[in-house]
Design a protein around this motif. Sequence first.
Motif, PDB file in Angstrom:
ATOM      1  N   PHE A 218      34.870  34.268  46.813  1.00  0.00           N
ATOM      2  CA  PHE A 218      35.845  33.419  46.090  1.00  0.00           C
ATOM      3  C   PHE A 218      37.516  33.674  46.540  1.00  0.00           C
ATOM      4  CE2 PHE A 218      33.178  35.083  42.290  1.00  0.00           C
ATOM      5  CZ  PHE A 218      33.546  34.563  41.812  1.00  0.00           C
ATOM      6  N   ASN A 219      36.973  32.507  48.125  1.00  0.00           N
ATOM      7  CA  ASN A 219      38.197  32.709  48.860  1.00  0.00           C
ATOM      8  C   ASN A 219      39.348  31.628  48.246  1.00  0.00           C
ATOM      9  OD1 ASN A 219      36.922  29.396  48.471  1.00  0.00           O
ATOM     10  ND2 ASN A 219      36.051  29.879  50.803  1.00  0.00           N
ATOM     11  N   ASP A 220      39.674  31.128  46.909  1.00  0.00           N
ATOM     12  CA  ASP A 220      40.092  30.493  46.408  1.00  0.00           C
ATOM     13  C   ASP A 220      41.143  30.900  45.183  1.00  0.00           C
ATOM     14  OD1 ASP A 220      37.909  30.449  44.676  1.00  0.00           O
ATOM     15  OD2 ASP A 220      37.697  28.563  43.987  1.00  0.00           O
TER      16      ASP A 220
ATOM     17  N   GLU B 183      36.603  38.551  49.214  1.00  0.00           N
ATOM     18  CA  GLU B 183      37.526  36.673  48.954  1.00  0.00           C
ATOM     19  C   GLU B 183      36.080  36.349  49.841  1.00  0.00           C
ATOM     20  OE1 GLU B 183      40.064  39.726  51.719  1.00  0.00           O
ATOM     21  OE2 GLU B 183      40.935  40.030  49.999  1.00  0.00           O
ATOM     22  N   ALA B 184      35.449  36.139  50.304  1.00  0.00           N
ATOM     23  CA  ALA B 184      34.304  34.819  50.728  1.00  0.00           C
ATOM     24  C   ALA B 184      34.225  34.190  50.017  1.00  0.00           C
ATOM     25  CB  ALA B 184      33.606  35.501  52.318  1.00  0.00           C
TER      26      ALA B 184
ATOM     27  N   ARG C 103      28.957  31.392  41.621  1.00  0.00           N
ATOM     28  CA  ARG C 103      29.403  32.267  41.841  1.00  0.00           C
ATOM     29  C   ARG C 103      29.214  33.301  40.964  1.00  0.00           C
ATOM     30  NH1 ARG C 103      34.356  30.168  44.444  1.00  0.00           N
ATOM     31  NH2 ARG C 103      34.888  28.659  43.159  1.00  0.00           N
TER      32      ARG C 103
ATOM     33  N   ASP D 135      43.262  34.346  44.451  1.00  0.00           N
ATOM     34  CA  ASP D 135      44.349  35.592  45.107  1.00  0.00           C
ATOM     35  C   ASP D 135      44.485  36.923  44.492  1.00  0.00           C
ATOM     36  OD1 ASP D 135      46.645  37.378  45.933  1.00  0.00           O
ATOM     37  OD2 ASP D 135      48.103  35.739  45.796  1.00  0.00           O
TER      38      ASP D 135
ATOM     39  N   THR E  50      35.724  42.059  51.730  1.00  0.00           N
ATOM     40  CA  THR E  50      35.491  40.998  52.214  1.00  0.00           C
ATOM     41  C   THR E  50      34.727  39.957  52.148  1.00  0.00           C
ATOM     42  OG1 THR E  50      34.252  42.073  53.909  1.00  0.00           O
ATOM     43  CG2 THR E  50      37.028  41.892  54.541  1.00  0.00           C
TER      44      THR E  50
END
Length: 284
Positions: A131-133, A128-129, A156, A135, A125
């Motif tokens: 690199f929230n862009d 994912e936070a 990042r 998949d 998580t």
Amino acid sequence: MKHETIDGGGLHYAPCRYGMSRIFFRGPKRRLDSPYISFIGGTETFGKFIDKPVPALVEKELGMTCVNLGCVNGGVDAFVNDPTIMGICNDAEMTVVQIMGANYMSNRFYSVHPRRNDRFLRASTVMEAIFNDVDFADFTFTRHMLSTLHAMSPERFDIVVSELREAWVARMKNMLGQIGPRAVLLWFSKAPMSDMPWDQLDNPLQVDPLFVTAEMVNELRHLVQDVIVANPTEVAKAQGTKGMFYSPMQAKAATAMMGVACHHEASALLVPSLRNAMAQRGAA
């Protein structure tokens, strides 16, 4: 575990297992009831496409059984959580530990397959936070995933590199603690062992061992007998794939790997270090 066949282009690896370990290693299986030297590491230690990789060459020179525990695409995670392999190494006269990449480990940001450490399983998580862009379902291999993240945002991505490096040092200390002090670290790579920023190297995300610096290795020196840096000479690299065994479809992969001459050079560097370490132990 389903045994994954490793095509050697006519070379037979005689896969075997030891004790309760679920990893298939290169055979033939060796007896462990007399003195031996153990080798752990990745594809280079295993000797993919190579008839006589470093462990076999060292065995011939020293006249002592050398147990090849190399794992194709293996990283620290393939060994550190395997009590059978750690026990074999702890009982060995000496253990040679190939320095493996920091990308081949589970960490705060992503998880890898416990044995095939190049396989990406899932992002945390936290990742994912950050690199929230992205998949993350699109990725099967860690290097592909990391290359994509770097291309998307080098800033990042630096957070990920810092985490991998910190996790690598901690995991290596854990593993070397289990093996004991009779160990030698082997830097077996075409890349120099240095503190040069990784992104200033040629094809930086294709370098092995990825993200590992000289400073990180130096943090481990007090835990081992020696650190051997085996960078192949230009003469060895010029030999290319001469003497290697691979199918036409594997030609590109074979070209990127250490050739036969590189293995001979690494063995020549290891032998005197191992001989000296064992002589010192005998005199103690």
